[in-house]
Structure formats: structure tokens, C-alpha cells
Design an enzyme around this catalytic site. Structure first.
Site, mmCIF file in Angstrom:
data_model
loop_
_atom_site.group_PDB
_atom_site.id
_atom_site.type_symbol
_atom_site.label_atom_id
_atom_site.label_comp_id
_atom_site.label_asym_id
_atom_site.label_seq_id
_atom_site.Cartn_x
_atom_site.Cartn_y
_atom_site.Cartn_z
ATOM 1 N N TRP A 29 0.978 -1.226 0.107
ATOM 2 C CA TRP A 29 -0.213 -0.644 0.239
ATOM 3 C C TRP A 29 1.050 1.752 -0.097
ATOM 4 O O TRP A 29 1.470 2.124 0.878
ATOM 5 C CB TRP A 29 -1.230 0.003 1.052
ATOM 6 C CG TRP A 29 -1.717 0.902 1.108
ATOM 7 C CD1 TRP A 29 -1.904 2.340 1.671
ATOM 8 C CD2 TRP A 29 -3.336 0.705 0.676
ATOM 9 N NE1 TRP A 29 -3.193 3.049 1.417
ATOM 10 C CE2 TRP A 29 -2.997 2.778 0.976
ATOM 11 C CE3 TRP A 29 -4.300 -0.376 0.379
ATOM 12 C CZ2 TRP A 29 -5.672 2.516 1.038
ATOM 13 C CZ3 TRP A 29 -5.665 -0.001 0.130
ATOM 14 C CH2 TRP A 29 -5.874 1.537 0.351
ATOM 15 N N ASP A 30 0.850 2.164 -1.662
ATOM 16 C CA ASP A 30 2.011 2.909 -1.277
ATOM 17 C C ASP A 30 1.367 4.428 -1.266
ATOM 18 O O ASP A 30 1.992 5.510 -1.606
ATOM 19 C CB ASP A 30 2.726 2.615 -2.322
ATOM 20 C CG ASP A 30 2.044 2.869 -3.613
ATOM 21 O OD1 ASP A 30 1.379 3.009 -4.221
ATOM 22 O OD2 ASP A 30 3.135 2.338 -4.690
ATOM 23 N N CYS A 31 0.480 4.348 -1.661
ATOM 24 C CA CYS A 31 -0.486 5.571 -1.533
ATOM 25 C C CYS A 31 -0.775 6.273 -2.735
ATOM 26 O O CYS A 31 -1.149 7.637 -3.108
ATOM 27 C CB CYS A 31 -0.743 6.388 -0.587
ATOM 28 S SG CYS A 31 -0.656 5.733 1.116
ATOM 29 N N CYS A 32 0.173 5.563 -3.966
ATOM 30 C CA CYS A 32 0.489 5.943 -4.880
ATOM 31 C C CYS A 32 -0.658 5.923 -5.655
ATOM 32 O O CYS A 32 -1.635 5.201 -5.594
ATOM 33 C CB CYS A 32 1.184 5.882 -5.770
ATOM 34 S SG CYS A 32 2.637 5.877 -5.281
ATOM 35 N N ASN A 154 8.155 3.057 -3.611
ATOM 36 C CA ASN A 154 7.868 4.545 -3.402
ATOM 37 C C ASN A 154 7.317 4.776 -2.150
ATOM 38 O O ASN A 154 6.614 4.793 -1.221
ATOM 39 C CB ASN A 154 6.099 4.405 -4.091
ATOM 40 C CG ASN A 154 6.201 3.830 -5.465
ATOM 41 O OD1 ASN A 154 7.301 4.307 -6.180
ATOM 42 N ND2 ASN A 154 5.390 2.993 -6.411
#
Length: 225
Positions: A29-32, A154
Site C-alpha cells: 500500500w504505497d498510496c500512489c 515508493n
């Protein structure tokens, strides 16, 4: 644990139409902004994956938004993409897969190893890590989008959206107790792997095959293939 109801008709609608493949499950979960929400990745796809602003409000121009992983970006991963348990043995969610050709397709995976052995999950691919491997993750593996599951390469997306990352870049938080450190809107998705899957989920063996997408997933993502 509270489970959402799902009809037998909805489960039957997930009809497999490819031979089973094997791989491993991971979390991330990288929020990108999802990779499948770029115009160049939408081949034979209806609609496009929803993209959210920093406050998790869907953007009207998600396809044109720059990713929040860049300093001038305003497009982020929506918090509606968290995994959700349906029954003791079935969950729904979203995933990152190798190659843009899987964008918006759905897959039913069955764990053949790890603490979730025998359990199943239906995921829709809204993210990709290119056409090959990405670090420990190989081309035939599936990364389940899981808050607190690790930010991978990321590290700027969640810092931009929430002010921090959680746990290690590969694997994320180390226990269910650490999920309490996440924002409240993401905690349920973090607890999912420790309460439902009963462990880290990372490197567990799976079998999976493409299935028709359930409306429960397409209504969240806004796309289908």
C-alpha cells in the site's frame, strides 16, 4: 469479526475462464495513483480505476491527475480499495499484478500455503509493477492492496497523503497491534490480514485464475475488463 453478507448468486457470477496459475501472495500500500489509471495502460478496458485526492474524494479527472508520489501530484490510492472479509473463507479486494495487460481484470486466488491455506479471495487488478519482477515479487505473484502492507519502492506517497509510512517497505507492519498506528479509515484493511488471513500473507503460495468481475468490486473501482 463482522462479515458482510454475499449471495450465492454473486459468488456463482465469478465464473473462471482461464487455467489456474501458481505464484505467491504479497501485501502493499504505497498510496500512489494506481498504475492502471494511466491512459496508456487501459487496453480493452471499460472505464478506468478511480483516483482520489489527498482526502480520499474521487477525482473527476483521475486519468489526467499526476500521482501523489511526485511533489506536484494530487492523485492518490482511494481508501475504498482496502481488502474486505465476506465470510470466514472468502474475501474481496484489489491487487497489483505484473504487466499492464491485467488492468481491471479479476482473479480468484486460493492459498495453498501459509495460515490462510484453503481460503479464497477475489481481487481486481488496478495496479501493476510492469512486465517483470519487482524486487522479491516475481511476475506471477499477486500483491494484495493492504494498508500497512509495505510501500515497496515508493516511499513518498503515504508520506504525502498521511504524513508517514508504516512498518518496513517490504512487508509493512509486523503485527496486528501495529495496525492501530494507521489512520482510522485504513485500520480495518490492515487488521484484515492478521484477523482474517491470520498472518503476514507475504510469500504464501497461491493458485489463481481469471474470473468474471463481481459488481461489488467494479462498483468501487469504476472499471472492468
Amino acid at each position: 469479526m463482522r462479515f458482510h453478507t454475499v449471495s450465492l448468486a454473486a459468488l456463482a457470477a465469478c465464473v473462471p475462464f482461464t487455467n489456474a496459475a501458481t505464484g505467491r501472495s504479497f501485501t502493499g500500500w504505497d498510496c500512489c495513483k494506481p498504475a492502471c489509471a494511466w491512459k496508456t495502460n487501459l487496453r480493452n478496458v471499460q472505464g478506468s480505476p478511480k483516483v482520489c485526492d489527498i482526502n480520499n474524494n474521487p477525482l473527476l479527472n483521475g486519468l489526467d491527475a499526476e500521482t501523489g508520489c511526485k511533489s506536484n501530484g494530487n492523485g492518490y490510492l482511494c481508501d475504498t480499495y482496502v481488502p474486505v472479509p465476506v465470510t470466514e473463507t472468502l474475501s474481496y479486494g484489489f491487487a497489483t499484478m505484473g504487466g499492464a495487460g491485467n488492468c481491471c481484470k479479476c482473479f480468484q486466488l486460493t492459498w495453498t500455503g501459509g495460515n490462510a491455506r484453503g481460503k479464497q479471495m477475489v481481487v481486481q487488478a488496478i495496479n501493476s509493477f510492469g512486465d517483470g519482477a519487482s524486487g522479491e515479487v516475481k511476475a506471477n505473484d499477486i500483491v494484495i492492496l493492504t494498508p500497512g502492507g509495505g510501500n515497496g519502492p515508493n516511499d513518498s506517497g503515504c508520506r504525502s497523503q498521511y504524513g508517514r509510512n508504516w512498518g518496513s517497505s517490504g512487508g509493512g507492519v509486523a503485527s496486528g497491534a501495529d495496525c492501530a498506528n494507521l489512520p482510522q479509515n485504513l485500520q480495518g484493511g490492515c487488521y484484515w490480514r492478521y484477523n482474517w488471513a491470520r498472518g503476514s500473507v507475504n510469500t504464501w503460495n497461491i493458485e489463481y485464475q481469471q474470473v468474471t468481475c463481481p459488481s461489488r468490486l467494479t462498483s468501487i473501482s469504476g472499471c472492468s475488463a
